[in-house]
Design a protein around this motif. Structure first.
Motif, mmCIF file in Angstrom:
data_model
loop_
_atom_site.group_PDB
_atom_site.id
_atom_site.type_symbol
_atom_site.label_atom_id
_atom_site.label_comp_id
_atom_site.label_asym_id
_atom_site.label_seq_id
_atom_site.Cartn_x
_atom_site.Cartn_y
_atom_site.Cartn_z
ATOM 1 N N THR A 103 41.712 47.553 40.631
ATOM 2 C CA THR A 103 42.804 46.749 40.071
ATOM 3 C C THR A 103 42.383 46.241 38.702
ATOM 4 O O THR A 103 41.190 46.219 38.361
ATOM 5 C CB THR A 103 43.166 45.546 40.953
ATOM 6 O OG1 THR A 103 42.050 44.625 40.997
ATOM 7 C CG2 THR A 103 43.542 45.972 42.355
ATOM 8 N N ARG A 123 43.803 43.298 35.395
ATOM 9 C CA ARG A 123 44.718 42.240 34.970
ATOM 10 C C ARG A 123 44.370 41.841 33.540
ATOM 11 O O ARG A 123 43.191 41.675 33.204
ATOM 12 C CB ARG A 123 44.591 41.031 35.899
ATOM 13 C CG ARG A 123 45.698 40.007 35.775
ATOM 14 C CD ARG A 123 45.476 38.877 36.767
ATOM 15 N NE ARG A 123 46.661 38.017 36.861
ATOM 16 C CZ ARG A 123 46.716 36.882 37.524
ATOM 17 N NH1 ARG A 123 45.630 36.449 38.172
ATOM 18 N NH2 ARG A 123 47.833 36.173 37.555
ATOM 19 N N CYS A 176 43.592 33.371 33.576
ATOM 20 C CA CYS A 176 44.749 34.154 34.005
ATOM 21 C C CYS A 176 45.967 33.269 34.245
ATOM 22 O O CYS A 176 46.701 33.429 35.228
ATOM 23 C CB CYS A 176 44.396 34.964 35.243
ATOM 24 S SG CYS A 176 43.055 36.152 34.946
ATOM 25 N N ALA A 209 47.420 41.222 39.176
ATOM 26 C CA ALA A 209 46.442 42.300 39.282
ATOM 27 C C ALA A 209 47.035 43.461 40.068
ATOM 28 O O ALA A 209 47.723 43.269 41.067
ATOM 29 C CB ALA A 209 45.177 41.788 39.958
ATOM 30 N N SER A 228 48.891 46.483 34.907
ATOM 31 C CA SER A 228 49.225 45.075 34.724
ATOM 32 C C SER A 228 49.662 44.856 33.286
ATOM 33 O O SER A 228 49.052 45.398 32.349
ATOM 34 C CB SER A 228 48.015 44.194 35.044
ATOM 35 O OG SER A 228 48.341 42.817 34.924
ATOM 36 N N TYR A 272 38.735 43.465 35.829
ATOM 37 C CA TYR A 272 38.777 44.577 36.778
ATOM 38 C C TYR A 272 38.139 44.171 38.104
ATOM 39 O O TYR A 272 37.200 43.364 38.152
ATOM 40 C CB TYR A 272 38.012 45.786 36.228
ATOM 41 C CG TYR A 272 38.573 46.324 34.937
ATOM 42 C CD1 TYR A 272 39.604 47.267 34.953
ATOM 43 C CD2 TYR A 272 38.078 45.902 33.709
ATOM 44 C CE1 TYR A 272 40.127 47.765 33.770
ATOM 45 C CE2 TYR A 272 38.600 46.392 32.524
ATOM 46 C CZ TYR A 272 39.625 47.319 32.559
ATOM 47 O OH TYR A 272 40.137 47.799 31.379
#
Length: 352
Positions: free
Chosen positions: A126, A128, A139, A151, A155, A174
């Motif tokens: 994933t 973000r 975030c 995420a 993204s 990540y």
């Protein structure tokens, strides 16, 4: 006024209300510039895999991934051809800082959209895009970061850019799953656009370990009388050991412009310990020659081919030693970047 002579009047740009000089003819989709890339080199050119063309859409930032508790091993026996082990540990968080530079000539706020894509294999990656807050990822939204995407495999986050030039750092956060292969390269692209004519790509290259050791043994003299099978050695025979070390990050001549994107092995941080007390030390008389820097690995010159390396216990008869690659001031860099990316440690023993 109708029926009267016309008048010639000069009006300066500062007298025009509402807009600044130079922005009156903006069409909404042209002008300005947008680059995203490594911190300090957002407009650099590069080739993220060493194969694609070196452009400012292929520049990259390389980072190491080191799962807690994992052992990274190479089972390959040919220098330059490594076989990394499967890493059972995960997930592992990896934060990579990037930046974009935007020259906003619209005369008003423009929205920069950043879309990150996680590596596609193995399943479970994933990513973000998060804003930079005091040198660390945050975030959450802010006055300028109007959206922070969740995420996922992709993204998207958005930033409101004011008029004029601005340079903004951000983080790609990540999560790496279990099942990575040691010393492999995982590509993760990021796309930036202002919704008009300006857009740019950069890539984050994620490596679960990036310094590979490859060890080999060969029989130089058998010490045997008569014909013997290949690889056979008798008392008095000479065996040569070599340890190839190298930074396996993709690189090329183009990477001189993005040197700050590499996690360089700085002086003194790569130390190789060879302990033969339970292996070749039990069947030999120890080192045949004293080890030194700048070795040729031939004749009687053995040690490290790096001329700046320093040894501990590399004396004749020793059955273990330590070498500090490059010494206190040396560094190991990716292939193609300025500096040294590869070297060989070599030593000989006489079988007893």
């Amino acid at each position: 006024t109708a029926g009267s002579s016309g008048l010639a009047t000069t009006v300066s740009a500062s007298q025009i209300p509402g807009v600044a000089s130079g922005a009156e003819c903006y069409t909404g989709g042209s002008g300005g510039s947008l680059f995203t890339g490594p911190v300090g080199s957002n407009a650099a050119t590069g080739s993220y895999d060493g194969v694609v063309a070196a452009t400012n859409n292929n520049d990259f930032t390389a980072r190491g991934v080191f799962p807690a508790g994992a052992t990274l091993a190479n089972t390959g026996t040919t220098p330059g051809t490594w076989i990394g082990n499967a890493i059972a540990q995960g997930p592992t968080t990896v934060n990579v800082e990037n930046e974009f530079a935007y020259n906003n000539v619209s005369g008003g706020t423009k929205t920069i959209t950043l879309t990150a894509t996680a590596p596609t294999s193995p399943a479970g990656w994933t990513v973000r895009i998060c804003r930079n807050a005091a040198g660390a990822p945050s975030c959450t939204t802010s006055a300028t970061w109007t959206a922070i995407g969740a995420a996922g495999s992709t993204s998207t986050s958005t930033y409101n850019a004011p008029t004029g030039p601005s340079t903004v750092s951000y983080w790609a956060v990540y999560s790496a799953p279990a099942g990575l292969t040691a010393f492999s390269r995982y590509d993760a692209p990021i796309y930036a656009t202002d919704g008009g004519a300006n857009s740019n790509w950069t890539h984050n290259e994620l490596y679960p370990g990036y310094v590979v050791l490859t060890k080999q043994m060969s029989v130089q003299t058998t010490g045997c009388s008569g014909a013997v099978p290949a690889g056979t050695v008798c008392p008095g025979g000479t065996v040569l050991w070599t340890i190839d070390y190298r930074d396996v990050m993709a690189g090329g001549a183009s990477e001189s412009g993005v040197a700050t994107a590499f996690p360089t092995m700085t002086g003194g941080t790569l130390v190789v310990t060879e302990d033969g007390t339970a292996t070749w030390g039990t069947t030999s008389n120890g080192l045949k020659e004293a080890l030194a820097a700048g070795a040729t690995c031939s004749g009687t010159s053995y040690g490290d081919t790096n001329a700046s390396s320093t040894f501990t216990s590399g004396t004749v008869g020793s059955k273990s030693f330590t070498v500090q690659v490059g010494g206190a001031a040396g560094a190991l860099t990716p292939n193609g970047a300025a500096g040294t990316h590869q070297g060989t440690i070599c030593f000989r023993v006489t079988v007893k």
